[in-house]
Each structure stands twice: as structure tokens, then as C-alpha cells.
Enzyme design. Structure first.
Site, short mmCIF file in Angstrom:
data_model
loop_
_atom_site.label_atom_id
_atom_site.label_comp_id
_atom_site.label_asym_id
_atom_site.label_seq_id
_atom_site.Cartn_x
_atom_site.Cartn_y
_atom_site.Cartn_z
N GLU A 204 0.81 -1.23 0.00
CA GLU A 204 0.00 0.00 0.00
C GLU A 204 0.84 1.27 0.00
OE1 GLU A 204 -2.78 -0.37 3.22
OE2 GLU A 204 -3.83 -2.04 2.30
N GLU A 288 -5.99 -8.25 -0.74
CA GLU A 288 -6.29 -8.03 0.68
C GLU A 288 -7.72 -7.54 0.80
OE1 GLU A 288 -3.49 -5.93 3.19
OE2 GLU A 288 -5.13 -5.14 4.41
#
Length: 813
Positions: A204, A288
Site C-alpha cells: 500500500e 487483501e
């Protein structure tokens, strides 16, 4: 019910059009029924059955290769306590997670490549704290991967970094240092007999296209050509767009992985990818998802597993995380598919999410193929639910997974099987996701014998179904022991551990505290803080290294330890540690005894907002470096006492924190050693009468307006010691106030606001005070909850399904 000349709908409106349709559909019989109704007789008309939805399961259909459903161990220490569980509970939990035909049966697992820094629920240790010093035995991810492989040799393994040691690229992750670092990690995996199937970049935190190209070249050159690269484990599908502009980047990457494709912590009703991603020819993953309670997140998980493929052609689904094996003061303490917060008692709980996951994993395997023409939305309507069908590599077996999370009524489904698929017996398994009764989870139903390749099934709302020609599915039968407290006194000399391991129950939240040979002339083992410079942080906060241990209910005690500073700086003992906020710079509710090498000392209080107060301080004989000293912090009610080498150096008075864990801490980048931890109780623990504080708010359970009238509601309020905040836990499981009034729930439904009432002895006035700090109603089974996770004065206290949140944990003074 009929009323006048109309018919009342569920909204209470008279609808003449509905009446006319009803009359036409029923003819004379309907007229007779209506006349009876008009005469005053109540007639309940059955709801018309839906027309059966036809589904063809066609083995000749095209579809993408299935890569698996699984979860993530990492993104912050969420598996930490699992390795400390006793047998047989540890093996039971592992079986529920990974064993085929037993529970969640995970097919793919992503693990964090530890970076000595917090990455949500804690910090995981690096295999290379400093440049060139590699230790492949650190941490617990190697152990967990090995246990997963032992149960399912075909499980696929993925590695990904969140943070990293600060020496990498002088703080720049996108450097050749990090490529070398990842390849060294792959070598560590090989030393444990593990093959890593996929490798990512920086979780991320965007992407550097040249870095991915360089990583591919380095993997190929150094014997890891079979390791496939996932990019970029971020939000959205920008990697697919980048590949159109930079084909060399596209060639380097095998999988485009995106996070929370259905929305972050959403109902997961719609899960799109992008046209560029779908048309790229690359494998697409929902890499995710989740971050939801292990029970409450089950409906979203059921939707997302199916709809990620239906809406976006994603062939893998990874839930965050695998398990919440953390203490309840840690954020996201009940996420995953199971919880394991108490290795000392052996207590664990398997969530509904595990069984939802099992409905796909127990009836498919990586390498199966989706059947696109045999997958979709029931009746073409998302609200009815979704279904996906997959076939085995040999083209004979098939499984169809159906979810009806949002359906309003039962649906009749008619199946036809064609395209070379088996015409044999169909096995049916189901889970009532809306039910909290374990007997309704992962239940084998009656087999179905197709006739000429056709069969029918009625599916109920709020369920997941697996219909399959495979065998071998099953529901594990292991059960958990009851919850229990970690008793005092507690101690550890750290001599029984191998170098590089974490001491029992110690959970790092920044830095890395691991067992090493002692310095300063000692020949045994000690705990050392290993991070010697600020790491490459994943979180926005820059907290200093600390590690915690113990029971959140520990109240009055002395925590002592031998300490040795290796360089100039300070060490800290931590007491009454409670909640923490992983984004804050100094983010823990706790007291500290801080002592520096120059002899300066202070007793401090800190909170999750980073507000630190110095309660007392001074200077004593310099500790220096390379020498052992004994530090002690005594917490006795509101009196806090600091001692160094057996001499009391100061006291302070404060009542901010009344109970919590112990721990070690250092300054940023300060290596220090700790030995001979001791936690000694004072008195007999919480009194039968006193305040009840919210763990999340640090405010007290308070009777509104100090009223003693029956029906007065209970709320959060600043603690002041008044009679309306002093509760007594009785032998009859009551919580009384004013001596004659009981904490009372007027009914047993979620959202019910609790109040006081004259004591009656009823079950609605009986409460269980649990070892994890929750308080549950005997009649309802629901938890005492500060509504909306509120912390302000006046926040209502209600009954709510237990979820492990800090707004449901209470500390008795």
C-alpha cells in the site's frame, strides 16, 4: 390482514391493486378466503412461491484458472500469540485454519516480511536487523508457514513487506538494497524447506516500475525464476494501466493484486476490477480484503469470495488477517477467521468466517477452473444472491458455491449438468450465516441423486451452500477450554529460549525484542532490543520501540527487571499498559519508568493521543553503559513508586490507568538488554466494590444524574468516585449500585440500553464478568457496550453482540 375493502401490505398501506392481483390469482378459493376475512376471521395467505431459477452447470464453459482463497499473516503481528499456545489447542487451531476437510482449509497464505516496525497490530522481526547480519530463525512466520505446509502441502505462499529496517537504501525502500533483502529472505525460506510462490513489493505504498523490473531480473539471475511477482498490493488497478505505458513492467509482473476491491470494510456487494486489468491477460487477485470481525464479517466474506470473480474476474481472495492471536487491547483484536487471545488458558474461538471460507476451499483447489456460463446472480438479481461454479482439472468433478446473504425468502433452484461433468451423487453442505448457533454452521445435508442430469434444491436466505460431486469435506470437532486469567506472580529469566526467538507472550509493537546471549559479563540468555536505527515506517506514527506482556486485568503490582544500556540513551519499564493506537507517535495508555545512562529518571503517563505527562523525576547515580542495573515500578492504587538498584528514587500520585500489562521500551535506535523479569502482586486484586472503567474511554460506568429512580439509564462519565459510580459484584452475579439497585437490561435484544432497577433476582439483572474484560448478560449473551464506540461523557451503554472492541472491555477498580 384484510381491512375494509383493501389489503394491508407490510408497510401498513391499503393497496387495492394488490387486492385485485390477489383475487385474480386465487379465483373462487381466493374469494371464499377473502369473505371469511371480511367476516372477521384472520386468514394468513401463503406467500407465492418464486418460479424456480434454472442453472446449467456446463463443463464445456470457458473460465479462468482458480488460484485459491486464504488469508494474510502479518500486516502487524496478528499471529503472534499462536506459537505460544499449549498442546493440543495449538494444533487444534492450526487444523481449523489449514487442514483440508476440517475448517477454513486455506489454500493460499501471504506472510509479512518482518521489518522491525509496526504494521497495524504489532511489529514483526526482520531477518536482517543490520546490513549483512542474517538470522533465518527469527520470528514465527517460518514456523507458521511450515505448519500450514505440513497440513496442506499444496498451500501457496506469498511474501510481502510492510516496513523495513532503516539501513535499506538509507531509508528508501525502492532501492537495490531492498531487492537484495527480499532475495535473502527467499533464501531463509529455502533453509526452512519452504518454497515461496509469489513475492510482492511494498504494501500500500505505491510502486516504482523500474524497481519491479530490476526485481524480476535479480530473481531470474539468482535462481528464483519460478517466483512470480505481484504488483502492487495497493488500492485500484493502476498497475494494469502502467503496464500499457511500460510493457517491460508488464512483462516483469505475473499478478495484478488490488486491496479492498469491494470497498474497505464494506458489505462486499460489488467487487469490480477494470477493463485494462481484465483485458491484460494477467492473473487478477483481490489480494487483501476483510479487516472484519471473525463472526460479524462472515456475510461480507461470503459475498466477496463469489463476487470478486463475477464482477472483476479475480481468481484469488485473501482475507486480512488469518487469525487474531493478540491480546484485546490491540486494534482489530477480533478480525480474521478465528481468535486466540489467551495462550495461558488455551482459549480460542472459531468464527463463522472460517466456515464461509470452507464452503469454497473444501470443495475446490487451485488449478480448478471457473465455469463462466455457470456462474452469476440468482435470477439475474444481486439481491437474491450469487453463485459460482468450478470444475476439476480432469473435467469430471464440479462444485457450485451459492450465497444468499441478502435474499428475502427461500428460492427454488433447478440444476442441469452437462459438458462431460459427473452425473453422480451431489453432496450438499450449508451454513446459516445469520445464526450464532454452531450447530447451523457447515452442516452436511441430504445427498441428491440427479435424474437425467437434473436436480433441484431450495436455498434459504442468509445461507452459504456448497453443492459438489467431491468428497472429503468435514467439520472439525475440537473444542476450546474456558477463558482464564494469567496469574500473578509472573516471571521469566529468558534462559530457556534459543537465540533469535521471542520470549513467551512478549509482543512487539515497535522495534524488535528477541532473545540473545547476555552482555555485561552474564553467560545466560537475555532479551535485547535489536533495532539500531529508525526503520522505514509503514504507519504514519514514529513510536519508539516497545513490547508488552501480560493480562489486561493485572491491577496492583510491582514490575522489576535487570537492564543494560549498550549505548547512550534510555530504557523504560511499562506498567498498566492498555489500549494503543498504531498511528500515533507515542501511542499507548500506560505508565512508564524511564531511566537514562546519565542517571536521569522520570515516572510518566502516556495515552493513545500521544499526550505524555511527567509525574515525577530527578537524577541519581549514572547508569552508564555496559553495566547491569535493577529497575522497579510499583503501582499500588494511585501511588506509583520508582526504584533503581533497590533504592526508591521517587513517587507520584495518578489514577489515569487502573490495570494493564507490563513491558519493556527503549529510545529510538537504542539497543538495550533485559533480564529476570518479575511481576509481583500487591494485595488481592480488584475489590468487590468500586469503579468500572471503559477500556476504550477510560471513563466510568455512571448512573445518569446520580438518580436512584428505577429506570435511570447508565452512561459513560468522567470518573469521580461518587456513589453512582461504585458498583458491587455480588455472589448472585449481579452488579449493584447504591446497595439496592441492580444493573438491569429491560429486554435481551441488541441495542437495548441498560439501566438501574430494584433488584429482582431475574436473569436480566445477572452478568458474567469475563477474563477478557467483557461483561455479558446472562439472559441475552450480549456484551455491555459503549454505543458507537463512543468515549465522550454521556455515551449510552447498551447490549450489543460481542466483538472484542475496546468499547466492550471494562476494568474493575
Amino acid at each position: 390482514m384484510a381491512k375494509g375493502t383493501g389489503m394491508t401490505t407490510r408497510s401498513g398501506r391499503s393497496d387495492h391493486r394488490l387486492l385485485r392481483r390477489w383475487w385474480r390469482s386465487r379465483g373462487c378459493a381466493g374469494a371464499a378466503a377473502l369473505l371469511l376475512a371480511l367476516a372477521g376471521t384472520l386468514v394468513v395467505s401463503p406467500r407465492p412461491a418464486r418460479a424456480a431459477a434454472a442453472i446449467t452447470i456446463d463443463g464445456a464453459s470457458g473460465g479462468r484458472m482458480f488460484d485459491g482463497v486464504g488469508a494474510i499473516s502479518g500486516g502487524g503481528g496478528n499471529s503472534r500469540l499462536l506459537i505460544d499456545y499449549p498442546e493440543p489447542q495449538r494444533s487444534d487451531i492450526l487444523d481449523y485454519l489449514f487442514k483440508p476437510g476440517y475448517g477454513a482449509a486455506m489454500q493460499i497464505m501471504k506472510v509479512e516480511i518482518g521489518g522491525d516496525t509496526n504494521s497495524t497490530s504489532g511489529a514483526e522481526p526482520s531477518h536482517q536487523h543490520t546490513r549483512g547480519t542474517v538470522n533465518c530463525d527469527r520470528g514465527y512466520e517460518w514456523w507458521l508457514m511450515g505448519q500450514a505446509k505440513a497440513r496442506n502441502p499444496n498451500i501457496r505462499l506469498v511474501g510481502l513487506s510492510w516496513g523495513a529496517p532503516g539501513w535499506i537504501g538509507n531509508g528508501n525502500f525502492w532501492s537495490n538494497d531492498s531487492i537484495d533483502y527480499l532475495i535473502t529472505w527467499l533464501g531463509c525460506a529455502a533453509s526452512h524447506g519452504l518454497t515461496i510462490d509469489y513475492l510482492g513489493g511494498w504494501n500500500e505504498r505505491g510502486r516504482d516500475l523500474n524497481w519491479y523490473k530490476n526485481l524480476r531480473a535479480a530473481l531470474n539471475a539468482r535462481g528464483y525464476a519460478g517466483v512470480r511477482i505481484v504488483a502492487s498490493d495497493d488500492f485500484g488497478w493502476g498497475s494494469a494501466d502502467d503496464a500499457l505505458r511500460d510493457p517491460a513492467f508488464g512483462a516483469a509482473v505475473s499478478v495484478y493484486g488490488s486491496h479492498y476491491v469491494c470497498g474497505y470494510r464494506s458489505a462486499q456487494t460489488t467487487c469490480p476490477s477494470s477493463a485494462n486489468a481484465v483485458n491484460s491477460g494477467k492473473t487478477l487477485w483481490a489480494s487483501e480484503n476483510g479487516s472484519d470481525d471473525y463472526n460479524g464479517g462472515a456475510p461480507a466474506l461470503a459475498r466477496g469470495i463469489n463476487r470478486g470473480y463475477l464482477d472483476g474476474r479475480m481468481t484469488a481472495y485473501l482475507n486480512w488477517p488469518v487469525i487474531a492471536a493478540v491480546t484485546p487491547n490491540v486494534p482489530w483484536a477480533t478480525t480474521g477467521v478465528a481468535v486466540a487471545p489467551q495462550p495461558w488458558s488455551g482459549y480460542y474461538s472459531i468464527g463463522r468466517s472460517a466456515w464461509v471460507m470452507g464452503h469454497t476451499t473444501q470443495f475446490t483447489a487451485p488449478g480448478w477452473r471457473y465455469l463462466d456460463s455457470s456462474s452469476g446472480y440468482l435470477g439475474g438479481n444481486r439481491d437474491n444472491g450469487s453463485y459460482v461454479s468450478l470444475k476439476s482439472p480432469d473435467g469430471r468433478d464440479y462444485s457450485t458455491i451459492i450465497e444468499t446473504m441478502d435474499a428475502g425468502s427461500a428460492q427454488d433452484l433447478r440444476f442441469g449438468v452437462t459438458g462431460g461433468l459427473s452425473a453422480g451423487t451431489v453432496h450438499v453442505w450449508s451454513t446459516d450465516v445469520r445464526s450464532s448457533n454452531p450447530a447451523e454452521h457447515f452442516v452436511r445435508r441430504a445427498d441428491i441423486s440427479p435424474s437425467n442430469g437434473s436436480f433441484s434444491l431450495t436455498v434459504q436466505p442468509g445461507h452459504v451452500y456448497s453443492i459438489t460431486t467431491t468428497t472429503g469435506a468435514g467439520r472439525g470437532a475440537a473444542t476450546s477450554p474456558a477463558q482464564g486469567v494469567l496469574g500473578l506472580p509472573y516471571g521469566d529469566d529468558f534462559d530457556g529460549y534459543r537465540t533469535g526467538r521471542q520470549a513467551r507472550y512478549l509482543s512487539d509493537h515497535q522495534g524488535s525484542f528477541e532473545v540473545t546471549p547476555c552482555a555485561g559479563g552474564r553467560t545466560a540468555q537475555c532479551v535485547r532490543q535489536m533495532s539500531e536505527q529508525a526503520p522505514i515506517f509503514w504507519t504514519s506514527g514514529h513510536a519508539e520501540p516497545y513490547t508488552l506482556l501480560g493480562d489486561l486485568n493485572w491491577r496492583n503490582y510491582t514490575v522489576s527487571s535487570d537492564v543494560l544500556l549498550e549505548r547512550s540513551g534510555y530504557v523504560q519499564l511499562v506498567g498498566r499498559a492498555g489500549n494503543y493506537n498504531h498511528d500515533g507517535p507515542q501511542n499507548l495508555n500506560a505508565y512508564y519508568l524511564r531511566v537514562a545512562d546519565d542517571g536521569s529518571w522520570s515516572i510518566r503517563s502516556n495515552d493513545t493521543g500521544g499526550t505524555q505527562r511527567v509525574l515525577a523525576g530527578g537524577t541519581t547515580t549514572a547508569l552508564g553503559t555496559g553495566r547491569w542495573h535493577r529497575l522497579s515500578l510499583t503501582l499500588d492504587g494511585a501511588t506509583l513508586t520508582a526504584a533503581i538498584d533497590g533504592t526508591t528514587v521517587g513517587r507520584a500520585s495518578d489514577s489515569a490507568w487502573v490495570a494493564g500489562q507490563v513491558g519493556y521500551a527503549t529510545g529510538q535506535g537504542v539497543p538495550a538488554q533485559f533480564d529476570n523479569l518479575s511481576v509481583t502482586p500487591l494485595g488481592s486484586g480488584p475489590s468487590a466494590t468500586g469503579e468500572i472503567r471503559g477500556a476504550g474511554s477510560n471513563r466510568c460506568l455512571d448512573v445518569d444524574g446520580q438518580s436512584q429512580a428505577d429506570g435511570t439509564v447508565v452512561q459513560l462519565w468522567d470518573c469521580h468516585g461518587g456513589a453512582n459510580q461504585r458498583w458491587t459484584a455480588t455472589s448472585g452475579s449481579q452488579l449493584t449500585v447504591y446497595g439496592t439497585k441492580c444493573l438491569d437490561a429491560p429486554n435481551a435484544s441488541a441495542g437495548t440500553r441498560v439501566r438501574i432497577w430494584s433488584c429482582t433476582g431475574g436473569a436480566n439483572q445477572q452478568w458474567r464478568i469475563n477474563a477478557d474484560g467483557t461483561v455479558t448478560g446472562v439472559a441475552s449473551g450480549l456484551c455491555l457496550d459503549a454505543t458507537g464506540q463512543g468515549t465522550a461523557n454521556g455515551t449510552a451503554v447498551v447490549l450489543w453482540p460481542c466483538n472484542g472492541g475496546s468499547n466492550q472491555r471494562w476494568i474493575r477498580a
